[in-house]
Structures are given as C-alpha cells and as structure tokens.
Motif scaffolding. Structure first.
Motif, PDB file in Angstrom:
ATOM      1  N   PRO A  72      43.020  44.181  42.563  1.00  0.00           N
ATOM      2  CA  PRO A  72      43.304  42.773  42.861  1.00  0.00           C
ATOM      3  C   PRO A  72      43.693  42.578  44.322  1.00  0.00           C
ATOM      4  O   PRO A  72      44.470  43.359  44.873  1.00  0.00           O
ATOM      5  CB  PRO A  72      44.475  42.451  41.927  1.00  0.00           C
ATOM      6  CG  PRO A  72      44.275  43.366  40.764  1.00  0.00           C
ATOM      7  CD  PRO A  72      43.700  44.634  41.351  1.00  0.00           C
ATOM      8  N   GLY A 104      38.891  43.040  40.606  1.00  0.00           N
ATOM      9  CA  GLY A 104      40.119  42.418  40.123  1.00  0.00           C
ATOM     10  C   GLY A 104      40.345  41.011  40.667  1.00  0.00           C
ATOM     11  O   GLY A 104      39.574  40.497  41.491  1.00  0.00           O
ATOM     12  N   ALA A 105      41.429  40.407  40.208  1.00  0.00           N
ATOM     13  CA  ALA A 105      41.763  39.033  40.591  1.00  0.00           C
ATOM     14  C   ALA A 105      41.881  38.925  42.110  1.00  0.00           C
ATOM     15  O   ALA A 105      42.538  39.732  42.752  1.00  0.00           O
ATOM     16  CB  ALA A 105      43.069  38.614  39.931  1.00  0.00           C
ATOM     17  N   ALA A 136      37.564  36.594  41.089  1.00  0.00           N
ATOM     18  CA  ALA A 136      36.996  37.629  41.952  1.00  0.00           C
ATOM     19  C   ALA A 136      35.728  37.082  42.620  1.00  0.00           C
ATOM     20  O   ALA A 136      35.157  36.105  42.166  1.00  0.00           O
ATOM     21  CB  ALA A 136      36.648  38.858  41.131  1.00  0.00           C
TER      22      ALA A 136
END
Lengths: 295, 291
Positions: A72, A104-105, A136
């Motif tokens: 992330p 990831g985020a 993402a």
C-alpha cells in the motif's frame, strides 16, 4: 535445444519475486528483489526494476513464475531490457509463464516489458493474475508478436485476469496459432501482432471517454454502470464511448478501467498504436507518478 | 434432446436476435468477409472466442436458474420478492463476469439489448422464478448468454443444452446476416453451418466441462478444446477446493452454490477484431443490423 550460444540446456523452474515496502518518509523501497535465473531482476532506479533474461527462451518445458507485491502506498515500475523470444524445447512440452501481481491500497504499478515473440514451433502458456485494491493504480501492457520476420508463429494461450477489490474487471485470453481459428477475420485478421494495455484505477479515464470509469469503489462502480446503462437505454447513446483509430480501440470497461486493444502488422506499428491509445486512456499518465522529492 | 431446446434455438423465437449480425455487417463493410471462405473463417473464429465464452456463461446461468427453480419449488413457490432476495446477488455476480469478458462498450450494449428482449419474451413463454429473479437483479437487461441460460432453465433444459444453444446463436446470426449482406447462396452458407456442427457440440461440451473443472495449476498441459480454465485470483483459496460452494442448505442455494471462483475460471477467449468491428459498426452511417 541448442541456444544461440551453442549450449544445450535442460528445462528450468524459476520463481522470482519483487516486494515493495513503504518508507517512513513516504517513499518506496524494494523490500524483496529475488532473481531466479533465467528471470533476473535489476533495480535501475527508484522503484524501477528491469527484467533481464539471462538465458535463451523460455524454451518448451520451462516453468517461470514472477510474483509482484506492491505494498500500500508504494510505486513500482517494471520493464525489460529486450523482447522475449519463446522457443520450442527439446521435448514436446509447453513453456509456462505465470505472473501474480497484487497492488495494495493507494499503490501504483506499471508493467511494460518488451514484446513476446512466438517463434515457430513454440507452445507457450501465460497466466497473469492481477489483484488490485480498490484505489490502486495499474498500467499493464502486453505485446505479442506472431513469429520472427517471415515466420509462422508457434502456439500460445495468454490468459489475463484483473480483479479489483474482489470484483472482476477484465478477463481475457488470447489464443494464437490454433489451426482451427488461424487467420479468422473475427480474431486477428491479417495482423501479425496483438497488444493491449489495461489502465485501471486513478487516472484511468479521460475527457474523451466520459465519466463512467472515474468512480472506483465497488458500489459506486456498480451504480455508475447501472446509471450509465440506464442512461444509454434512455438516450440511445452509449455512455463512456470507445475511441477508435485504425487498428486501435480505446475501450472503457464496465468497471473502473480502460483497455487499449490493438492489432498491427509489425512490432513498431503495434507500439505506436498502443501509445496513441494509452495517451487517451490515461491522459495524465499513470505510474510512475513519483511525487517530487522521491527520486 | 429436449424439445424446448429447439424452440429456444429457433431463429423465429420473437426475441429480436435477427437484428444483430455479431460483427458480420462491419466485417463485410471492411472487406474482410467477402464470400463463403472468409465467412467460414469468420464463423470458426467467432465460435472459438465469443461462442465459447457465451456457451460457458449460458451453462452457468442455466445451472443457477435451475437452482432457483428448485428452491422455489421447495419453499412452495415463494422465491422471495424484495430487494433483499438472496437469489439476486449471484445473478449480478454472473452478469459482472460477463461484463469483465466484454471489453467493448458496443458489444456490452448489444449483449444487454438482446438479453433484455429475450427475458421479456421468455417470461411470457416460460414463466419461471429463474427469469423473475434475473429480471429483478439486472433490470436493464442481463448479458444475452446469461439471459439465454436463465431462459433455458425456465424451459427445462440442462446446462449442456443451454451451452449448445449459445454456441449455435453465436454463429447462426452472423451467417444469416452474411447471406443477406453479400447475397450469398443460402444453401452454401447452411453447408458451412453443417460443417461447423461438430465444433458446436465440442464447444458446448468444453463450456459444460469448464463449469465444473478448473485447475489451480497453470502449468497444466496444453489443450485447445476443451478449454482448461485458469484459477483467476491467486488469493482465492476456494479456487483450489472444488467442494467449497456446494451448499446443500436450500436457503443458501443460489448464493453460495455457484462459487465466484468457479465462474472466475470460465473461458474468456477474446477476439480483438470483433471488438474493433463492433465499435466501428456503431459509427457507420447506414446500418442494416443493430450490431
């Protein structure tokens, strides 16, 4: 199989992996960079990795796997030094390339290696499994060339699955060299190359393409799709329309993404057409969008 | 052979299918289909890509629809009515799988238009909780193969028959369109379809097989037909366990019954030229066919 250097090698199993890590200052560090020849990885810049093939092939019988984990908030840019030439092996076995990528985020991944060339007699399988967090960003380019100059290509199946927050965004499988459908005007016509770029997440839209792909949550996407469709039914006009130019279509997907799909006569034309479509699909550019100070 | 399958596949079924050429009109305009030989190649490519995907989605929809019919019979005709109807979720999920396999907006629109018309017609011909819950779940029109599978379930067909009907549809529409567009000899074109008949059967079997066998090993041997599907999501542990998702509790049938992982791995063979044809067809000034 005798390689260009005259060596004889047996088939290989290789499993390489890349994992990023978020630095406390917000930058990206490569937490893991594990090469496994012939899949050799070199860091060539901040968040930039080049794939360097250190042997001929893949050859029939080879099983190659690359795992990519973009943590992330981090950014990763993967390229390759040269095109990949897929060759037949000493035994009648497929060569297999599997890429598992997780983004990831708030993370961003750009994957744009040089083309894969299907040499005569090869039998190749590719599976790309891309799993994205809902915010993402990804830019994923795939180019396939049907044989070297003047050569009939071997066979290839290339499956691509992209899932955003558990919802399917794009699933497609290209089949090349199947005698049953060879030369079909429905599939590739007279083209010698096929390519596509998926642009998904932030930046994956454009004024030319309307609004439908801008919202990225699952609910919002479903709602937008339903609304967009309802509007299309009411007005008789497509919402999020495609843009088209010879051999290239910029296709807004039902989910949060745009696919640039290209057919071309040669690798140069393929890249030109893809880049034209990519500029429309991601007008602001996607990854690597390194904030100033990170380089 | 179920007689309802004949009705379902009949081009005289009043569901608007005759208005679509499946890319054939644009291929004729572009000059890539000029006669019977080109047409044969066009149809084979279409069957191997869009046809196989449609067959697999139709088989999945038929299985889901049959579960909806069974459930409603068990609970005495009450299939649930409100927004909270648990049967709606899997229909949306299957429809989303169709979306993910249809990159071209023009093709998605054509598929939904045909699906909407088919469900509207089929609800009057074969009233069924399967069609009711699909119509509620995807009110703007499900993708045609999903609608076709649900209709097949309503008509009492099995998933293999639904797949066969979808494979048949994927080539007969374009073939008939080409006869009209190019003034071809209808007998010669039907000869092409007869030659394709074994492939139609093989496609339907491959679709049916894909619904219940999938492999977590991407290194599984090369096959062209039947298709060997991939496990789509590496994180999805369910994908490696075919038993999960086989709920027997009637309340869960239609929700967990068709596991997402199973649908994820269904064929997704792509025809880039069909995408380009569908989009340029939208921009054509004069059109005999809708798509």
């Amino acid at each position: 199989m005798r390689t260009s250097s005259g060596d004889v090698r047996s088939s290989v199993r290789a499993h390489a992996s890349i994992r990023t890590e978020l630095l406390s200052g917000g930058g990206t560090r490569l937490e893991t960079l594990r090469s496994d020849p012939p899949l050799t990885l070199r860091q060539t810049g901040p968040g930039v990795v080049h794939l360097v093939s250190t042997a001929a092939g893949p050859l029939g019988g080879d099983r190659l796997r690359l795992d990519i984990d973009v943590a992330p908030g981090t950014m990763l840019d993967i390229r390759s030094i040269a095109s990949t030439l897929v060759l037949p092996g000493p035994f009648a076995e497929d060569s297999v390339m599997v890429v598992n990528a997780r983004v990831g985020a708030g993370a961003s991944l750009r994957f744009a290696p040089e083309p894969t060339v299907l040499a005569a007699g090869c039998s190749h399988r590719v599976a790309v499994r891309l799993s994205l967090a809902r915010d993402a960003t990804v830019f994923w380019r795939e180019e396939i060339v049907f044989g070297r100059h003047g050569e009939r290509p071997g066979r290839c199946r290339s499956r691509f699955d992209a899932v955003v927050d558990g919802m399917p965004l794009l699933r497609q499988e290209l089949v090349v060299g199947d005698p049953a459908s060879d030369g079909s005007p429905a599939m590739y016509g007279t083209a010698r190359c096929v390519g596509s770029t998926l642009v998904a997440g932030r930046g994956a839209t454009g004024t030319a393409l309307g609004e439908t792909t801008r919202e990225t949550t699952r609910e919002a996407t479903e709602d937008a799709t339903r609304r967009g469709h309802a509007e299309a039914v009411r007005t008789g006009k497509a919402v999020g329309r495609a843009v088209l130019r010879d051999g290239c279509a910029v296709l807004p997907l039902a989910g949060p993404g745009v696919l640039v799909s290209v057919l071309a006569d040669d690798a140069v034309q393929l890249r030109e057409r893809l880049e034209w479509g990519e500029a429309l699909a991601a007008p602001g550019g996607v990854a690597p969008a390194f904030p100033s100070g990170q380089r | 052979m179920h007689a309802a399958l004949l009705l379902l596949a009949d081009s005289r079924l009043p569901a608007g299918g005759h208005a679509h050429s499946g890319g054939a009109e644009e291929a004729v305009r572009a000059g890539t289909v000029t006669g019977p030989d080109d047409l044969a190649r066009f149809l084979r490519g279409r069957l191997a890509t869009a046809g196989l995907v449609a067959a697999a989605l139709a088989a999945a929809a038929c299985e889901l629809g049959s579960a909806a019919v069974d459930t409603s019979e068990r609970v005495d005709g009450d299939a649930g009515t409100g927004e909270g109807d648990p049967a709606m979720l899997p229909w949306r999920r299957l429809d989303a799988e169709a979306d993910a396999r249809t990159a071209s907006p023009a093709q998605r629109e054509a598929a939904r238009t045909q699906g909407r018309l088919l469900v509207r017609t089929a609800r009057r011909i074969w009233p069924s909780p399967a069609l009711e819950s699909l119509a509620r779940a995807v009110p703007d029109g499900a993708h045609h193969p999903v609608a076709l599978g649900a209709t097949a379930a309503a008509a009492g067909c099995d998933p293999g028959q639904a797949a066969l009907a979808a494979a048949y549809w994927s080539v007969t529409g374009p073939a008939t369109a080409a006869v009209r567009l190019l003034g071809l000899d209808p007998v010669a074109v039907h000869r092409l379809l007869a030659d394709l008949a074994p492939s139609l059967g093989a496609t339907a079997r491959a679709a049916r097989t894909a619904l219940h066998t999938w492999t977590a090993d991407p290194g599984a041997p090369w096959t062209t037909n039947p298709d060997v599907p991939w496990t789509a999501d590496p994180d999805d542990r369910r994908a490696s366990s075919p038993d999960i998702g086989r709920a027997t509790d009637p309340d869960l049938i239609g929700v967990e019954f068709m596991s997402d992982a199973c649908w994820a791995a269904l064929p997704a063979t792509t025809a880039p030229a069909l995408d380009l044809l569908a989009e340029s067809h939208l921009r054509a000034e004069t059109r005999l066919f809708v798509s």
